[in-house]
Design a protein around this motif. Structure first.
Motif, PDB file in Angstrom:
ATOM      1  N   THR A  57      29.376  13.506  -6.587  1.00 49.01           N
ATOM      2  CA  THR A  57      30.569  12.696  -6.359  1.00 49.01           C
ATOM      3  C   THR A  57      30.773  12.444  -4.872  1.00 49.01           C
ATOM      4  O   THR A  57      31.003  11.306  -4.442  1.00 49.01           O
ATOM      5  N   HIS A  60      28.312   9.876  -3.325  1.00 46.14           N
ATOM      6  CA  HIS A  60      28.438   8.458  -3.661  1.00 46.14           C
ATOM      7  C   HIS A  60      29.698   7.807  -3.099  1.00 46.14           C
ATOM      8  O   HIS A  60      29.903   6.604  -3.302  1.00 46.14           O
ATOM      9  N   LEU A  61      30.518   8.539  -2.381  1.00 44.73           N
ATOM     10  CA  LEU A  61      31.725   7.934  -1.819  1.00 44.73           C
ATOM     11  C   LEU A  61      31.377   6.896  -0.769  1.00 44.73           C
ATOM     12  O   LEU A  61      30.472   7.111   0.048  1.00 44.73           O
ATOM     13  N   VAL A 165      40.218   3.397  -2.644  1.00 44.93           N
ATOM     14  CA  VAL A 165      39.060   3.721  -3.474  1.00 44.93           C
ATOM     15  C   VAL A 165      39.474   4.686  -4.576  1.00 44.93           C
ATOM     16  O   VAL A 165      40.171   5.674  -4.315  1.00 44.93           O
ATOM     17  N   VAL A 167      37.777   7.025  -7.682  1.00 43.89           N
ATOM     18  CA  VAL A 167      36.543   7.584  -8.218  1.00 43.89           C
ATOM     19  C   VAL A 167      36.853   8.228  -9.564  1.00 43.89           C
ATOM     20  O   VAL A 167      37.684   9.143  -9.645  1.00 43.89           O
ATOM     21  N   GLU A 193      28.399   2.207 -10.261  1.00 46.85           N
ATOM     22  CA  GLU A 193      28.397   3.312 -11.219  1.00 46.85           C
ATOM     23  C   GLU A 193      27.042   3.989 -11.175  1.00 46.85           C
ATOM     24  O   GLU A 193      26.001   3.328 -11.176  1.00 46.85           O
ATOM     25  N   ILE A 207      32.964   4.018  -9.275  1.00 51.51           N
ATOM     26  CA  ILE A 207      33.782   3.832  -8.076  1.00 51.51           C
ATOM     27  C   ILE A 207      34.413   2.445  -8.100  1.00 51.51           C
ATOM     28  O   ILE A 207      33.741   1.435  -8.363  1.00 51.51           O
ATOM     29  N   GLU A 209      37.461  -0.222  -6.088  1.00 54.48           N
ATOM     30  CA  GLU A 209      38.297  -0.533  -4.946  1.00 54.48           C
ATOM     31  C   GLU A 209      39.433  -1.427  -5.408  1.00 54.48           C
ATOM     32  O   GLU A 209      39.297  -2.164  -6.385  1.00 54.48           O
TER      33      GLU A 209
END
Length: 223
Positions: A57, A60-61, A165, A167, A193, A207, A209
């Motif tokens: 996690t 991948h931010l 963002v 998640v 994804e 993720i 936005e």
């Protein structure tokens, strides 16, 4: 394919969503306080699956500074602690329905004035300020049926600043259904994804936005 105990687990929580939001919230608070009668009931601090999920996690931010972070369903603060280490300048809020879990979270994460924990229900929580990063991991399936998932997704969307963002992390392939409610929020745009199919417990990290000029109440219901 979920195991029989997992299917029974999901069916139980789907039945709870037949209650009023207040009644559902009350039962969930009592259930999770009961589950946390022993420390770390899901082995979040030691289980290989959980640790892999946390590392993936964070990896991948989107790379950007985050000033205000919220974790919905923080339990005993294991991932909150990882967030505090990864973003030492950020203000972080952990939210959970179980006060017993939050007591352990407060003991786990150093109280340096920038991390705090509050007991709240995602279906009704109204934050004082908005966030530029929000997490929701393995939480949505506890809310049950269509209308509650739609409501929770709108609430998650409403937590975010413009260009914020979100998640979402849930078991695969169940994530397809659960994250579909987030896809239906006009205020959110799916960025990427990543599905981790290997291992006994596949999961997806999706993720989003916030879209400029769009608001959480402009939601399209999923088919």
């Amino acid at each position: 394919m979920p195991s029989l105990p997992e299917l029974m687990h999901r069916t139980f929580f789907r039945s709870l969503s037949l209650l009023s939001p207040r009644g559902q919230g009350m039962v969930l608070r009592r259930y999770f306080d009961w589950r946390h009668r022993i420390p770390d009931p899901w082995k979040l601090s030691t289980d290989d699956y959980e640790q892999r999920k946390y590392r993936s996690t964070l990896k991948h931010l989107p790379s950007r500074p985050y000033r205000r972070i919220i974790e919905v369903g923080c339990s005993e603060g294991v991932f909150t602690n990882a967030l505090a280490a990864a973003y030492p300048e950020a203000e972080i809020v952990g939210v959970d329905v179980s006060e017993r879990a939050l007591m352990r979270a407060r003991a786990r994460v150093p109280d340096d004035g920038r991390v705090r924990f509050i007991r709240a229900d995602i279906l009704t929580h109204r934050p004082e300020r908005l966030f530029d990063l929000a997490f929701c991991s393995e939480t949505l399936y506890y809310l049950g049926r269509h209308e509650r998932l739609r409501q929770a997704s709108a609430q998650l969307s409403a937590l975010l600043e413009p260009d914020g963002v979100l998640v979402a992390v849930h078991p695969w392939p169940e994530a397809t259904r659960l994250h579909g409610y987030l896809d239906a929020q006009a205020a959110l745009s799916r960025v990427t994804e990543q599905v981790y199919r290997t291992g006994p417990r596949p999961f997806a990290i999706t993720i989003y936005e916030t879209r400029a000029g769009r608001f959480p109440d402009q939601a399209r219901l999923p088919d």
